[in-house]
Design a protein around this motif. Sequence first.
Motif, short mmCIF file in Angstrom:
data_model
loop_
_atom_site.label_atom_id
_atom_site.label_comp_id
_atom_site.label_asym_id
_atom_site.label_seq_id
_atom_site.Cartn_x
_atom_site.Cartn_y
_atom_site.Cartn_z
N ALA A 164 56.82 18.25 63.25
CA ALA A 164 57.29 18.68 62.90
C ALA A 164 55.42 17.75 62.37
O ALA A 164 54.60 18.54 61.18
N LEU A 165 55.60 16.52 62.33
CA LEU A 165 54.31 16.33 62.19
C LEU A 165 52.97 16.95 62.76
O LEU A 165 51.58 17.61 62.51
N GLN A 166 53.39 17.16 63.79
CA GLN A 166 51.85 17.80 64.83
C GLN A 166 52.05 19.65 64.17
O GLN A 166 50.79 20.05 64.01
N LEU A 167 53.39 20.52 63.82
CA LEU A 167 53.23 21.17 63.49
C LEU A 167 52.13 21.48 62.00
O LEU A 167 51.93 22.91 61.96
N LEU A 168 52.47 20.51 61.14
CA LEU A 168 52.24 20.58 60.53
C LEU A 168 50.38 20.81 60.65
O LEU A 168 49.72 21.42 59.78
N ALA A 169 49.91 20.45 61.19
CA ALA A 169 48.43 19.52 61.59
C ALA A 169 47.91 21.15 62.03
O ALA A 169 46.91 21.67 61.68
N ILE A 170 48.46 22.19 62.73
CA ILE A 170 48.15 23.09 63.18
C ILE A 170 48.32 23.81 62.14
O ILE A 170 47.53 24.92 62.17
N LEU A 171 49.62 23.97 61.49
CA LEU A 171 49.53 25.31 60.81
C LEU A 171 48.86 24.99 59.13
O LEU A 171 47.74 25.87 59.24
N VAL A 172 47.56 24.02 59.16
CA VAL A 172 46.86 23.37 58.15
C VAL A 172 45.17 23.97 58.80
O VAL A 172 45.10 24.98 58.22
N LEU A 173 45.55 23.75 60.41
CA LEU A 173 44.14 24.23 60.66
C LEU A 173 44.16 26.28 60.86
O LEU A 173 43.27 26.03 60.67
N PHE A 174 45.31 26.69 61.37
CA PHE A 174 45.15 27.45 61.00
C PHE A 174 44.94 28.28 59.31
O PHE A 174 44.81 29.86 59.96
N ILE A 175 45.80 27.84 58.83
CA ILE A 175 45.32 28.22 57.52
C ILE A 175 43.41 27.99 56.97
O ILE A 175 42.83 29.13 56.58
N VAL A 176 42.95 26.85 57.54
CA VAL A 176 41.26 27.11 57.60
C VAL A 176 40.68 27.93 58.01
O VAL A 176 39.33 28.51 58.06
N PHE A 177 41.67 28.23 59.55
CA PHE A 177 40.55 29.88 59.87
C PHE A 177 40.72 30.62 59.54
O PHE A 177 39.91 31.21 59.66
N TRP A 178 42.16 30.80 58.92
CA TRP A 178 42.01 32.29 57.87
C TRP A 178 40.64 32.48 56.94
O TRP A 178 40.34 33.20 56.41
N ARG A 179 40.67 31.06 55.91
CA ARG A 179 40.30 31.21 54.91
C ARG A 179 38.60 30.60 54.22
O ARG A 179 38.15 30.88 53.77
N SER A 180 38.76 29.69 55.90
CA SER A 180 36.88 29.68 55.53
C SER A 180 36.30 29.73 57.06
O SER A 180 36.21 30.74 57.67
#
Length: 722
Positions: free
Chosen positions: A288-304
């Motif tokens: 769960a921790l690792q999936l949360l980290a990769i989800l945060v990264l991809f949200i940043v990919f899309w928006r930043s």
Amino acid sequence: MGSTLTKTSRLFAEWALLLVAAVGLIIIAQQNDWTERLDQQILDFSMQSMAKEPHPSIVIVEIDEKSLADLGSWPWSRDIHARLIRNLSDSRPNAIGLDVLYIEPSNAEDDAQLGDAIRDAGNVILAHSLADYPGQSGALFPIEPIRSGAAGLGHVGIELNSDGTARSFELTASQGDDRYPHFIKSLLELSAPESGLDLPPSAIVPYMPTGKIRTQPAADIVANNHSADVFEGKTVLVGATALGLGDQYAIPGYAGGLMSGVEMQANLLSAILNDQLVLPASVVWTLALQLLAILVLFIVFWRSSPKFSLIIATGLIAGLLILTFATVRFGNVWVATGPAILAIILAYPLWAWRRLATVSRFLETEANTLRSATDDPARREGEGFDVVARQVSRVKMLSGEVRRNLQLVQDVINATPDAMLVFDAAGSVSMVNHAATNLFGATCVEENCTFAELVANSGAHYDEARQEIEFEDQRCYLLAKASIDPTVGSEVLVMRDITAMKADERQRRETLEFLSHDMRSPQVAIIGLTGNSGDTLEKEERLSRIESQARRTLKLTDDFVQIARVSTEGINLEEVEINSVLFETADRAFPLAHRKGISIETRESEEPMFVKLDPAAMARTLDNLVGNAIKFSDEGTKVVLSVDVSNTNQIVIGVRDSGPGLPPERVEDPFARFGAKSNGAGPSAGLGLAYVKQVVDKHGGSIAIETAPGEGTEFKIAIPYS
């Protein structure tokens, strides 16, 4: 708009696909231990210097090189082991852990002496091994009578990781339905019962450097050449430390890289007593921790931006490393984050490549769209080391030329006789030129008037359908709107003075209305009379023919009027996205096609493509072609609407049917106004193709026909981009 949404959807699909791939990589890597070596290196780094000092109650009696030299080579006779135990027992230790395997008998008298010594001591824990190979499984206990005298038993199995290093211990081993406590766990139950409670099945041990735990040579104990207070109240571990006895194991490099089995057991005992055991986090929480980290990264990919994405990606890797270090050092919990680190390391360059490809395509498109004023080929190609650098240089040069002309454009706007108004996203006036100020007054900007307020304040009449505004003095202006920034809704409005043109238009309209009225009225009356016809077959047939002729006359009138309008009024060019034109044509033709069981297929361009044309005239042109295609196609076939943007000078729109093809007499002059026509699929006014030709000519384009008997017909309309 449709193509823009398609492009955004495609980019989102790529983003989502990469996210799914990253999630899958984390799950598979965790299940298959792909990053085990990385995780172990991070764990070793986190655990170094964690165990600084051994617990003071632990003493090792080592069977070392000195003892072998004094007492002879290994194995010793078991009467020597008996003397060792008796002399240790006389020193009143708290417990004795004998890390020596007695699984085979020797001299019966010596075995009996050893068993008696262990029984008399009353606090000796014996070691046993676990067999797990074909033909043999389960515990290999010490022989009798040695075993019967022991206060307890425990296995001394060593867990080795994939790199051959021992980092963890199995405190409770399982083989089938049997459970075997570890040697140190049994020793704790005897020497410190409260410390042996609630121990986990398996745990990771932070090692101290080799030699940190207090030792005494076994030979000195056998010779009774030792001080009793060294062992009094202590937990004593007896085992081999000499290199030649084969009881050496690989341990993490921070602790020396090699350690004897008995010293490893002592490290385990010290870690338990000092509350320094490290437990692996649960698989679910780690995932769960690792999936949360990769989800945060991809949200940043899309928006930043790419720069911020790189910062976040680096920060996430650093954060995962710090988290692993912190949980080990301060929480005694090991979170293996290697799969997430691997996914981040792979995901960023893949997404960065996708962005770079998009930027490169954008730069190339922008450079091709802008028209440079220079004739220098070198400047047109741009300068730089690679393709992207040259594209940036080229766009920079072209944008510089645009900036140099901005003032000129502004001056031209102010000097133009057409009134121009710019509206913001709220619909209020934000800028006007001199001509607009003369029409509506200088206060229209200051008061942030809307267009409706401008019309009301000036007493003008606004015809929204015709996009015309007429003032009380009969001055008339044609309105043209264009979006400046579609994302926020800002617009520019241009008003062209068409007062003289309107006078001519009224004259033409009166003429057209006269012709239309004289030709339509009696035919409409005929159609109305068909509802009052008699019941005989002869009357029905007669009325059917009257209705058919009336409808043909109406169609002729309508087509003639449209041709006249295009001929006299011309066309109004607007920048239109061609894919949307295709989709709208298909939507309008759908009811007719559906009734005949014909499908309409659109083959649009992959990227949005804009061309200047008259939307209404082109819509009617395509409606005529698609309507004919449906009319002359058999049920179950399809009509294909396509657009070809491969030519850099013009766009080609195609309409293909599966009908019988144009008849020979029509092929000779297909665009004649009153030429040969076919009634095979119902009444035909004969002016549809003439109107098509008229519209294409007004656009400065051309039309080609590909037809063959029984193979259908395709019309290809070529329209220049500008």
